[in-house]
Write a protein that holds these residues in place. Structure first.
Motif, PDB file in Angstrom:
ATOM      1  N   GLU A 148      41.712  43.171  34.344  1.00  0.00           N
ATOM      2  CA  GLU A 148      42.377  44.465  34.502  1.00  0.00           C
ATOM      3  C   GLU A 148      43.297  44.656  33.301  1.00  0.00           C
ATOM      4  O   GLU A 148      44.333  44.011  33.183  1.00  0.00           O
ATOM      5  CB  GLU A 148      43.179  44.483  35.807  1.00  0.00           C
ATOM      6  N   TYR A 149      42.907  45.531  32.379  1.00  0.00           N
ATOM      7  CA  TYR A 149      43.656  45.694  31.138  1.00  0.00           C
ATOM      8  C   TYR A 149      44.737  46.763  31.233  1.00  0.00           C
ATOM      9  O   TYR A 149      45.616  46.862  30.390  1.00  0.00           O
ATOM     10  CB  TYR A 149      42.727  46.000  29.964  1.00  0.00           C
ATOM     11  N   ALA A 150      44.687  47.568  32.278  1.00  0.00           N
ATOM     12  CA  ALA A 150      45.724  48.560  32.574  1.00  0.00           C
ATOM     13  C   ALA A 150      45.697  48.774  34.079  1.00  0.00           C
ATOM     14  O   ALA A 150      44.736  48.377  34.750  1.00  0.00           O
ATOM     15  CB  ALA A 150      45.466  49.859  31.823  1.00  0.00           C
ATOM     16  N   ALA A 151      46.740  49.378  34.619  1.00  0.00           N
ATOM     17  CA  ALA A 151      46.826  49.551  36.066  1.00  0.00           C
ATOM     18  C   ALA A 151      45.582  50.227  36.627  1.00  0.00           C
ATOM     19  O   ALA A 151      45.295  51.381  36.311  1.00  0.00           O
ATOM     20  CB  ALA A 151      48.072  50.363  36.409  1.00  0.00           C
ATOM     21  N   GLY A 152      44.823  49.493  37.427  1.00  0.00           N
ATOM     22  CA  GLY A 152      43.628  50.030  38.058  1.00  0.00           C
ATOM     23  C   GLY A 152      42.428  50.183  37.162  1.00  0.00           C
ATOM     24  O   GLY A 152      41.379  50.668  37.600  1.00  0.00           O
ATOM     25  N   ALA A 153      42.548  49.766  35.899  1.00  0.00           N
ATOM     26  CA  ALA A 153      41.440  49.905  34.944  1.00  0.00           C
ATOM     27  C   ALA A 153      40.928  48.525  34.539  1.00  0.00           C
ATOM     28  O   ALA A 153      41.683  47.714  34.004  1.00  0.00           O
ATOM     29  CB  ALA A 153      41.895  50.680  33.712  1.00  0.00           C
ATOM     30  N   PHE A 154      39.661  48.274  34.805  1.00  0.00           N
ATOM     31  CA  PHE A 154      39.059  46.977  34.512  1.00  0.00           C
ATOM     32  C   PHE A 154      38.062  47.101  33.363  1.00  0.00           C
ATOM     33  O   PHE A 154      37.451  48.159  33.168  1.00  0.00           O
ATOM     34  CB  PHE A 154      38.336  46.436  35.760  1.00  0.00           C
ATOM     35  N   GLU A 155      37.930  46.034  32.607  1.00  0.00           N
ATOM     36  CA  GLU A 155      36.957  46.031  31.525  1.00  0.00           C
ATOM     37  C   GLU A 155      35.556  46.248  32.091  1.00  0.00           C
ATOM     38  O   GLU A 155      35.256  45.858  33.220  1.00  0.00           O
ATOM     39  CB  GLU A 155      37.023  44.718  30.744  1.00  0.00           C
ATOM     40  N   ILE A 156      34.707  46.876  31.290  1.00  0.00           N
ATOM     41  CA  ILE A 156      33.335  47.171  31.701  1.00  0.00           C
ATOM     42  C   ILE A 156      32.377  46.533  30.712  1.00  0.00           C
ATOM     43  O   ILE A 156      32.492  46.734  29.498  1.00  0.00           O
ATOM     44  CB  ILE A 156      33.091  48.694  31.764  1.00  0.00           C
TER      45      ILE A 156
END
Length: 195
Positions: A148-156
């Motif tokens: 998770e690189y930012a709040a609620g955002a995960f690498e794809i």
């Protein structure tokens, strides 16, 4: 100490994590040994002085590219901590913490983060006389462990699957062996080599 090498598991950050900080403290021991010798350490204080938290920054946040850590601050702990200072360091508002004016550089590495992928939810193909499965035949399972690189955002990442059926015939094909392949994701920040 040129012989010290520290590592952490990939987390998308350049900062030293808590585990790496603890490992560095255990490996380095008394900080002046790293910063220029132990001549200032009174032998009777060995048991009363230790290294607490160590803060530092990697030269690169990725598995491929990370090779060194610049230590920026060190905290001394123990009953004798107040009797010592770190050469080249300045005190901070936090008791026992020393900021290093010239960062101490040591070897550092970042290791790939393990992912978990559940079994495919579907494996189907039209009879073609072979046991081979391509990506379009396989609906991959759920992927977990991406950073998770930012709040609620995960690498794809781009994940493809290939495999082999246990039998090439309609009657007899009951199971499959599936292999997953990782590839870089949406942009340069989503690297398969970090996993």
């Amino acid at each position: 100490n040129a012989g010290v090498t520290a590592s952490k598991t990939y987390d998308s950050l350049m900062t030293v994590d808590q585990t790496t900080s603890s490992n560095l403290a255990n490996t380095i021991g008394f900080v002046p040994a790293v910063a220029g010798g132990t001549t200032g350490l009174i032998s009777g204080d060995v048991a009363n002085l230790s290294v607490g938290a160590i803060a530092g920054t990697y030269n690169n946040q990725n598995v491929v590219g990370a090779s060194s850590i610049t230590i920026t601050s060190v905290t001394l702990s123990g009953s004798a901590a107040g009797n010592y200072r770190i050469t080249g360091g300045t005190t901070t508002a936090n008791a026992g913490q020393w900021t290093l004016a010239t960062g101490l550089s040591i070897a550092g590495a970042i290791t790939p983060k393990a992912l978990t992928i559940t079994a495919p939810t579907a494996v189907t193909k039209t009879y073609d006389g072979t046991t081979s499965l391509v990506s379009s035949n396989i609906t991959i399972g759920t992927v977990s462990g991406l950073v998770e690189y930012a709040a609620g955002a995960f690498e794809i990442l781009n994940i493809t699957a290939t495999g082999t059926l246990n039998n090439k015939n309609v009657t007899g094909a009951t199971s499959a062996t599936v292999n997953y392949t990782l590839a870089n994701g949406l942009n340069a920040a989503h690297l398969a080599s970090n996993y």
